[in-house]
Write a protein that holds these residues in place. Sequence first.
Motif, PDB file in Angstrom:
ATOM      1  N   ILE A   1       0.872  -1.185   0.000  1.00 59.51           N
ATOM      2  CA  ILE A   1       0.000   0.000   0.000  1.00 59.51           C
ATOM      3  C   ILE A   1       0.899   1.222   0.000  1.00 59.51           C
ATOM      4  CG2 ILE A   1      -1.863   1.226   1.160  1.00 59.51           C
ATOM      5  CD1 ILE A   1      -2.676  -1.413   2.445  1.00 59.51           C
ATOM      6  N   SER A   2       0.973   1.866  -1.149  1.00 58.96           N
ATOM      7  CA  SER A   2       1.884   2.996  -1.328  1.00 58.96           C
ATOM      8  C   SER A   2       1.074   4.249  -1.647  1.00 58.96           C
ATOM      9  CB  SER A   2       2.872   2.699  -2.465  1.00 58.96           C
ATOM     10  OG  SER A   2       3.783   3.748  -2.629  1.00 58.96           O
ATOM     11  N   GLY A   3       1.117   5.216  -0.729  1.00 59.05           N
ATOM     12  CA  GLY A   3       0.362   6.449  -0.934  1.00 59.05           C
ATOM     13  C   GLY A   3      -1.125   6.206  -1.097  1.00 59.05           C
TER      14      GLY A   3
ATOM     15  N   SER B   1      12.746 -12.268 -10.292  1.00 53.24           N
ATOM     16  CA  SER B   1      12.572 -11.080  -9.461  1.00 53.24           C
ATOM     17  C   SER B   1      11.557 -11.353  -8.366  1.00 53.24           C
ATOM     18  CB  SER B   1      12.116  -9.879 -10.289  1.00 53.24           C
ATOM     19  OG  SER B   1      10.778 -10.057 -10.724  1.00 53.24           O
ATOM     20  N   ALA B   2      11.639 -10.560  -7.315  1.00 48.44           N
ATOM     21  CA  ALA B   2      10.640 -10.562  -6.249  1.00 48.44           C
ATOM     22  C   ALA B   2      10.410  -9.111  -5.864  1.00 48.44           C
ATOM     23  CB  ALA B   2      11.127 -11.365  -5.050  1.00 48.44           C
ATOM     24  N   VAL B   3       9.154  -8.742  -5.716  1.00 46.42           N
ATOM     25  CA  VAL B   3       8.807  -7.356  -5.396  1.00 46.42           C
ATOM     26  C   VAL B   3       8.181  -7.302  -4.015  1.00 46.42           C
ATOM     27  CG1 VAL B   3       7.301  -5.421  -6.044  1.00 46.42           C
ATOM     28  CG2 VAL B   3       8.554  -6.682  -7.806  1.00 46.42           C
ATOM     29  N   ILE B   4       8.669  -6.410  -3.191  1.00 47.24           N
ATOM     30  CA  ILE B   4       8.182  -6.254  -1.821  1.00 47.24           C
ATOM     31  C   ILE B   4       7.957  -4.771  -1.528  1.00 47.24           C
ATOM     32  CG2 ILE B   4       9.309  -8.343  -0.963  1.00 47.24           C
ATOM     33  CD1 ILE B   4      11.509  -6.495   0.205  1.00 47.24           C
ATOM     34  N   GLY B   5       7.259  -4.493  -0.443  1.00 45.77           N
ATOM     35  CA  GLY B   5       7.120  -3.133   0.051  1.00 45.77           C
ATOM     36  C   GLY B   5       8.173  -2.856   1.096  1.00 45.77           C
ATOM     37  N   VAL B   6       8.795  -1.687   1.015  1.00 41.37           N
ATOM     38  CA  VAL B   6       9.788  -1.281   2.018  1.00 41.37           C
ATOM     39  C   VAL B   6       9.330   0.053   2.620  1.00 41.37           C
ATOM     40  CG1 VAL B   6      11.693  -2.483   0.877  1.00 41.37           C
ATOM     41  CG2 VAL B   6      11.216  -0.099   0.278  1.00 41.37           C
ATOM     42  N   PRO B   7       9.781   0.354   3.835  1.00 42.28           N
ATOM     43  CA  PRO B   7       9.294   1.565   4.515  1.00 42.28           C
ATOM     44  C   PRO B   7       9.601   2.838   3.720  1.00 42.28           C
ATOM     45  CG  PRO B   7      10.574   0.178   6.010  1.00 42.28           C
ATOM     46  CD  PRO B   7      10.770  -0.385   4.639  1.00 42.28           C
ATOM     47  N   HIS B   8       8.634   3.766   3.725  1.00 43.58           N
ATOM     48  CA  HIS B   8       8.833   5.063   3.096  1.00 43.58           C
ATOM     49  C   HIS B   8       8.185   6.134   3.975  1.00 43.58           C
ATOM     50  CE1 HIS B   8       8.591   8.369   0.196  1.00 43.58           C
ATOM     51  NE2 HIS B   8       9.564   7.746  -0.469  1.00 43.58           N
ATOM     52  N   GLU B   9       8.941   7.176   4.247  1.00 44.76           N
ATOM     53  CA  GLU B   9       8.505   8.214   5.183  1.00 44.76           C
ATOM     54  C   GLU B   9       7.230   8.902   4.722  1.00 44.76           C
ATOM     55  OE1 GLU B   9      10.746  12.053   6.759  1.00 44.76           O
ATOM     56  OE2 GLU B   9      11.926  10.244   7.119  1.00 44.76           O
TER      57      GLU B   9
ATOM     58  N   LEU C   1      13.146 -11.548   2.620  1.00 41.83           N
ATOM     59  CA  LEU C   1      13.572 -10.316   1.949  1.00 41.83           C
ATOM     60  C   LEU C   1      13.125  -9.078   2.723  1.00 41.83           C
ATOM     61  CD1 LEU C   1      12.712 -11.269  -1.759  1.00 41.83           C
ATOM     62  CD2 LEU C   1      14.965 -11.309  -0.672  1.00 41.83           C
ATOM     63  N   ARG C   2      11.915  -9.135   3.260  1.00 42.09           N
ATOM     64  CA  ARG C   2      11.399  -7.974   4.006  1.00 42.09           C
ATOM     65  C   ARG C   2      12.168  -7.713   5.288  1.00 42.09           C
ATOM     66  NH1 ARG C   2       6.123  -9.373   1.804  1.00 42.09           N
ATOM     67  NH2 ARG C   2       5.938 -11.046   3.314  1.00 42.09           N
ATOM     68  N   LYS C   3      12.664  -8.794   5.911  1.00 37.21           N
ATOM     69  CA  LYS C   3      13.369  -8.640   7.192  1.00 37.21           C
ATOM     70  C   LYS C   3      14.554  -7.685   7.097  1.00 37.21           C
ATOM     71  CE  LYS C   3      12.261 -13.212   9.098  1.00 37.21           C
ATOM     72  NZ  LYS C   3      12.787 -14.580   9.354  1.00 37.21           N
ATOM     73  N   ARG C   4      15.142  -7.586   5.904  1.00 37.62           N
ATOM     74  CA  ARG C   4      16.312  -6.719   5.725  1.00 37.62           C
ATOM     75  C   ARG C   4      15.937  -5.238   5.792  1.00 37.62           C
ATOM     76  NH1 ARG C   4      18.323  -9.630   0.121  1.00 37.62           N
ATOM     77  NH2 ARG C   4      18.255 -11.788   0.855  1.00 37.62           N
TER      78      ARG C   4
END
Length: 517
Positions: free
Chosen positions: A419-421, A443-451, A510-513
């Motif tokens: 969920i981005s924006g 490939s693998a696509v994940i969500g990463v934190p964004h301020e 992958l997300r744990k990183r």
Amino acid sequence: MYMTQALHRSMQQRPGKTVVRFQGRSLTYAEFGDRVARLAGALRKLGVAEGERVAMFSLNSARYLEYYMAVPWAGAALNPVNFRWSAAEVLYSLNDSGTAVLIVDDPFTAVARKVAAECPTLRHIIYAGDGETPDGMLNYEALVADSEPMEDAYRHGNDLAGIFYTGGTTGFPKGVMLSHTNLISSASNALMSGTFEESTVMLHVMPMFHLACFASINAVFLAGGAHVPMPSFDPGQMMEAIARDKVTSLLLAPTMIQMGLDWLEKNLQRAAELDVSSLTSLRYGASPMTPVLLARTRETFPRVEFSQGYGMTELSPVATQLGPEYHNEEALASGKMASVGRAAHTVEVRIVDPEGREVPRGTVGEIIVRGPNVMLGYWNQPEATAQAVRNGWMHTGDGGYMDADGFVFLVDRMKDMIISGGENVYSAEVERALASHPAVAQSAVIGVPHEKWGESVHAVVVLKQGAGATLESIQAHCRELIAGYKIPRSAEFVDALPVSSVGKVLKNDLRKRHWKP
């Protein structure tokens, strides 16, 4: 329905036919059935009671096939152990299920001895290796030789056939209780779709503890076919086995298919010597097959018919099937090949909103499934069972949509959705775009934190050998195929993706990183 029924039929109708070939040895249906009945008798002699759990902690083997038939024959319940687990996870599954007997082969005797000391319900360890029997363990072959064959206990219908522990991404796994009806109704779908027949010779490459492999085993037994177990996946050994044993059928994850093709290209001289023309059926699962990989596989194996299935342990495991008729240029052009198929013959599938109401075709919602394949429940977890199975429908936690013809398109695990924006981004859609990039192998696509946006789209990419790419080139490629908010905002290039024992990408790793606990 009962698991041993097909074995009884083949013992009667084709007693002299080879049912299993393994490491230079073979067994006919008559010989195999006798060993199964004797192993069942041995388990009863060891005090295994109706419904008690018997675990198998082993690589693929002929003895694993005997275990799968002998335990229900004895009236007990299966507990196949994931050999990729840590000792703590193995111990948890044995204690949680109250396992009484553990069958173990050579690579796992040390772990078995360690967990046995902390498992109060475990009364016996049976050594199913070919070396010296470790102290304190019983010898598998001696038990079979010294025991009288017993009559089939005839566990059937909704009787518990086994407890199959899910991989679990957080905490300890849940034990999925599956009945005889669950397992046989699910395996029957393969026969109804024409995937298996009496002439089938199936190479079991997937780990046998995994339900996808076990479903194939049951389907081969139902058809009266033959099994060729392979201890563990190795692309070269797989190709050698296809040629040596005239294998007709395989079940693989797309990552395994790619590794097999890579091996053939790197070993051209040996590949030219191997006759793999017997292979006519290739079933895949765990992740979609990209058009590029499908074309490459069809070029190498022009006689092979492709099919895929979607499901989960709680569904025994089949929910949908996409047959050979939808693995062609027409299906590719229509988009049908991007689906996971339609509801299997014994199954109903719906797409629903959070309140459980069916959504219009083409609308993303949660995939739910009803049929005789839906699990009995989670072992000792009634609350989790009630949450997952509502009004007879298994709520999968997978997001998807259905088209006007009933084809189901998987978009993501609901928990994997980015969920981005405020916009929902389904990783599978981004991964499909990445798969068509000429330099991308996986490939693998994940969500990463964004301020600002909460999450941003991040791509983890494995490049093809000798190829190069940058974040900018990937973004430019994706911009032609998907909406701007779905384009990866960051990327990392790695040598390999972390995968499970059946080739499914472990996105949680992958997300744990990127996410702090």
